[in-house]
Design a protein around this motif. Structure first.
Motif, PDB file in Angstrom:
ATOM      1  N   LEU A 115       0.833  -1.194   0.000  1.00  0.00           N
ATOM      2  CA  LEU A 115       0.000   0.000   0.000  1.00  0.00           C
ATOM      3  C   LEU A 115       0.872   1.251   0.000  1.00  0.00           C
ATOM      4  O   LEU A 115       1.749   1.410   0.858  1.00  0.00           O
ATOM      5  CB  LEU A 115      -0.921  -0.001   1.226  1.00  0.00           C
ATOM      6  N   ILE A 116       0.633   2.159  -0.953  1.00  0.00           N
ATOM      7  CA  ILE A 116       1.398   3.404  -1.032  1.00  0.00           C
ATOM      8  C   ILE A 116       0.693   4.522  -0.278  1.00  0.00           C
ATOM      9  O   ILE A 116       1.306   5.256   0.498  1.00  0.00           O
ATOM     10  CB  ILE A 116       1.601   3.815  -2.506  1.00  0.00           C
ATOM     11  N   ALA A 117      -0.614   4.659  -0.501  1.00  0.00           N
ATOM     12  CA  ALA A 117      -1.393   5.688   0.189  1.00  0.00           C
ATOM     13  C   ALA A 117      -2.873   5.353   0.084  1.00  0.00           C
ATOM     14  O   ALA A 117      -3.294   4.640  -0.831  1.00  0.00           O
ATOM     15  CB  ALA A 117      -1.129   7.069  -0.426  1.00  0.00           C
ATOM     16  N   ALA A 118      -3.652   5.867   1.023  1.00  0.00           N
ATOM     17  CA  ALA A 118      -5.097   5.631   1.005  1.00  0.00           C
ATOM     18  C   ALA A 118      -5.819   6.766   1.712  1.00  0.00           C
ATOM     19  O   ALA A 118      -5.267   7.396   2.627  1.00  0.00           O
ATOM     20  CB  ALA A 118      -5.438   4.302   1.669  1.00  0.00           C
ATOM     21  N   VAL A 119      -7.050   7.024   1.280  1.00  0.00           N
ATOM     22  CA  VAL A 119      -7.927   8.001   1.930  1.00  0.00           C
ATOM     23  C   VAL A 119      -9.282   7.346   2.122  1.00  0.00           C
ATOM     24  O   VAL A 119      -9.881   6.840   1.167  1.00  0.00           O
ATOM     25  CB  VAL A 119      -8.088   9.278   1.074  1.00  0.00           C
ATOM     26  N   ALA A 120      -9.752   7.318   3.363  1.00  0.00           N
ATOM     27  CA  ALA A 120     -11.063   6.740   3.672  1.00  0.00           C
ATOM     28  C   ALA A 120     -12.045   7.867   3.955  1.00  0.00           C
ATOM     29  O   ALA A 120     -11.862   8.632   4.904  1.00  0.00           O
ATOM     30  CB  ALA A 120     -10.965   5.808   4.872  1.00  0.00           C
ATOM     31  N   ASP A 121     -13.079   7.990   3.127  1.00  0.00           N
ATOM     32  CA  ASP A 121     -14.125   8.985   3.328  1.00  0.00           C
ATOM     33  C   ASP A 121     -15.348   8.272   3.894  1.00  0.00           C
ATOM     34  O   ASP A 121     -16.224   7.808   3.161  1.00  0.00           O
ATOM     35  CB  ASP A 121     -14.455   9.670   2.002  1.00  0.00           C
ATOM     36  N   ALA A 122     -15.384   8.157   5.232  1.00  0.00           N
ATOM     37  CA  ALA A 122     -16.502   7.502   5.916  1.00  0.00           C
ATOM     38  C   ALA A 122     -17.301   8.527   6.706  1.00  0.00           C
ATOM     39  O   ALA A 122     -17.860   8.218   7.758  1.00  0.00           O
ATOM     40  CB  ALA A 122     -15.985   6.396   6.833  1.00  0.00           C
ATOM     41  N   HIS A 123     -17.400   9.754   6.186  1.00  0.00           N
ATOM     42  CA  HIS A 123     -18.068  10.825   6.916  1.00  0.00           C
ATOM     43  C   HIS A 123     -19.565  10.562   7.101  1.00  0.00           C
ATOM     44  O   HIS A 123     -20.150  10.947   8.114  1.00  0.00           O
ATOM     45  CB  HIS A 123     -17.859  12.158   6.191  1.00  0.00           C
ATOM     46  N   SER A 124     -20.190   9.902   6.134  1.00  0.00           N
ATOM     47  CA  SER A 124     -21.614   9.623   6.269  1.00  0.00           C
ATOM     48  C   SER A 124     -21.880   8.612   7.374  1.00  0.00           C
ATOM     49  O   SER A 124     -22.841   8.744   8.141  1.00  0.00           O
ATOM     50  CB  SER A 124     -22.185   9.134   4.934  1.00  0.00           C
ATOM     51  N   LEU A 125     -21.016   7.603   7.469  1.00  0.00           N
ATOM     52  CA  LEU A 125     -21.147   6.620   8.551  1.00  0.00           C
ATOM     53  C   LEU A 125     -20.999   7.305   9.901  1.00  0.00           C
ATOM     54  O   LEU A 125     -21.776   7.057  10.832  1.00  0.00           O
ATOM     55  CB  LEU A 125     -20.091   5.530   8.390  1.00  0.00           C
ATOM     56  N   GLU A 126     -20.013   8.191  10.021  1.00  0.00           N
ATOM     57  CA  GLU A 126     -19.806   8.893  11.279  1.00  0.00           C
ATOM     58  C   GLU A 126     -20.987   9.813  11.590  1.00  0.00           C
ATOM     59  O   GLU A 126     -21.420   9.912  12.740  1.00  0.00           O
ATOM     60  CB  GLU A 126     -18.505   9.681  11.227  1.00  0.00           C
ATOM     61  N   ALA A 127     -21.507  10.488  10.561  1.00  0.00           N
ATOM     62  CA  ALA A 127     -22.631  11.409  10.778  1.00  0.00           C
ATOM     63  C   ALA A 127     -23.900  10.662  11.171  1.00  0.00           C
ATOM     64  O   ALA A 127     -24.718  11.172  11.944  1.00  0.00           O
ATOM     65  CB  ALA A 127     -22.875  12.232   9.514  1.00  0.00           C
ATOM     66  N   ALA A 128     -24.081   9.461  10.650  1.00  0.00           N
ATOM     67  CA  ALA A 128     -25.279   8.668  10.984  1.00  0.00           C
ATOM     68  C   ALA A 128     -25.285   8.276  12.454  1.00  0.00           C
ATOM     69  O   ALA A 128     -26.348   8.121  13.071  1.00  0.00           O
ATOM     70  CB  ALA A 128     -25.357   7.432  10.098  1.00  0.00           C
ATOM     71  N   GLY A 129     -24.099   8.084  13.038  1.00  0.00           N
ATOM     72  CA  GLY A 129     -23.988   7.788  14.468  1.00  0.00           C
ATOM     73  C   GLY A 129     -24.774   6.558  14.889  1.00  0.00           C
ATOM     74  O   GLY A 129     -24.771   5.532  14.212  1.00  0.00           O
ATOM     75  N   ASP A 130     -25.497   6.694  16.016  1.00  0.00           N
ATOM     76  CA  ASP A 130     -26.176   5.520  16.582  1.00  0.00           C
ATOM     77  C   ASP A 130     -27.436   5.123  15.819  1.00  0.00           C
ATOM     78  O   ASP A 130     -28.085   4.132  16.180  1.00  0.00           O
ATOM     79  CB  ASP A 130     -26.479   5.725  18.060  1.00  0.00           C
ATOM     80  N   LYS A 131     -27.791   5.867  14.765  1.00  0.00           N
ATOM     81  CA  LYS A 131     -28.927   5.444  13.935  1.00  0.00           C
ATOM     82  C   LYS A 131     -28.681   4.069  13.331  1.00  0.00           C
ATOM     83  O   LYS A 131     -29.628   3.311  13.091  1.00  0.00           O
ATOM     84  CB  LYS A 131     -29.204   6.455  12.821  1.00  0.00           C
ATOM     85  N   ILE A 132     -27.417   3.718  13.073  1.00  0.00           N
ATOM     86  CA  ILE A 132     -27.129   2.419  12.462  1.00  0.00           C
ATOM     87  C   ILE A 132     -27.400   1.270  13.435  1.00  0.00           C
ATOM     88  O   ILE A 132     -27.525   0.114  13.009  1.00  0.00           O
ATOM     89  CB  ILE A 132     -25.682   2.335  11.940  1.00  0.00           C
ATOM     90  N   LEU A 133     -27.517   1.587  14.730  1.00  0.00           N
ATOM     91  CA  LEU A 133     -27.744   0.536  15.735  1.00  0.00           C
ATOM     92  C   LEU A 133     -29.226   0.334  16.029  1.00  0.00           C
ATOM     93  O   LEU A 133     -29.578  -0.490  16.875  1.00  0.00           O
ATOM     94  CB  LEU A 133     -27.018   0.891  17.036  1.00  0.00           C
TER      95      LEU A 133
END
Length: 296
Positions: A108-126
């Motif tokens: 792996l040389i480099a990576a960017v993870a854009d998981a902002h929607s998952l973080e914004a959803a918060g406990d709604k996913i539970l």
């Protein structure tokens, strides 16, 4: 909507699109090389779920996916791969998350993870864990990934809804390793970390996976699985410790290797295989994956 079947395991965390650029030659920072760019369903929770499905289990996803064309396409791709999507939170105003990586023959040389929607959803996913769509408390296996916020992971480490679950937790990347601290503090679950992540959690440098496992247990972890690339890996709890060496293979792909390892290890142990043999089986499966071979 009532699910058509009951899940064997819940995979909670990132469900997104992986955009991977691969070159079959070694690369370094600033390299501009020919190669291939692919887009595939990915994210730690989804990668683990796909691998578990290949190992014969019935995983369900708890995550956030946008109500956009990319999200609709991703949901369909998950279903085709044998994953239960009934419990995924679909947001009207959050886009579907993405991950972008560049890989060379040297890894792996480099990576960017854009998981902002998952973080914004918060406990709604539970929601399904508390509203009756899933058994309460949930007593099966649960694979968690560190793309969730530290507040949500802290909540889950102490939640009575998961008090009887077989928790399996991974940080997703070294940059998110400290998010696993609540599980070390509460002594909950099995933690899957690499050598660097173990060092970050313990605030020290370890020479090998065995020393790292000892360090994590000393800080309060209930059970740990520590990997170190092609070097020996260790599974340990306060009563036992086992170390195994991975098979040596030519590396053809990197992204998803840790998720494959975790899924293979969970599947082996859920199938009744003992600790030492389960660790070796997971290392063998991961070696096949990184070499580009089909697992099953």
């Amino acid at each position: 909507m009532t699910p058509s079947r009951s899940p064997d395991i819940l995979c909670i965390g990132a469900v997104l699109w992986d955009i991977i650029g691969r070159c079959d030659k070694p690369m370094r920072q600033g390299s501009d090389m020919p190669g291939r760019i692919t887009r595939l369903p990915g994210g730690v929770a989804l990668n683990i779920g796909m691998a578990l499905s290949r190992f014969g289990l019935a995983p369900a996803l708890l995550s956030a996916v946008g109500r956009d064309p990319e999200g609709d396409e991703l949901m369909a791709a998950c279903a085709v791969r044998g994953l239960m999507t009934d419990f995924i939170y679909r947001s009207d105003d959050l886009p579907t998350d993405r991950y972008m990586a560049v890989e060379g023959a040297n890894g792996l040389i480099a990576a960017v993870a854009d998981a902002h929607s998952l973080e914004a959803a918060g406990d709604k996913i539970l929601g399904p864990l508390g509203d009756g769509r899933l058994p309460k408390p949930f007593t099966g296996a649960v694979a968690l990934d560190g793309n969730l916020t530290i507040d949500l992971l802290g909540l889950m480490a102490e939640s009575p809804l998961l008090a009887e679950a077989d928790l399996r937790v991974a940080p997703a990347s070294p940059g998110k390793a400290l998010r696993l601290a609540p599980f070390v503090k509460t002594g909950r679950g099995t933690l899957y970390v690499n050598l660097e992540e173990a060092g970050l959690l313990c605030q020290r440098v370890f020479a090998d996976s065995r020393a790292a496992a000892e360090g994590l247990l000393a800080r309060g972890a209930a059970r740990v699985v520590v990997t170190d690339g092609s070097n020996p890996a260790t599974v340990a709890d306060p009563d036992s410790m086992h170390t195994q060496t991975p098979p040596q293979v030519q590396v053809a792909r990197v992204t998803g290797a840790g998720d494959t390892f975790m899924a293979a290890h969970i599947a082996a142990e859920r199938g009744g295989i003992k600790a030492e043999a389960a660790l070796q089986q997971a290392l063998d499966a991961t070696a096949l994956y990184v070499s580009g071979e089909t697992l099953i």
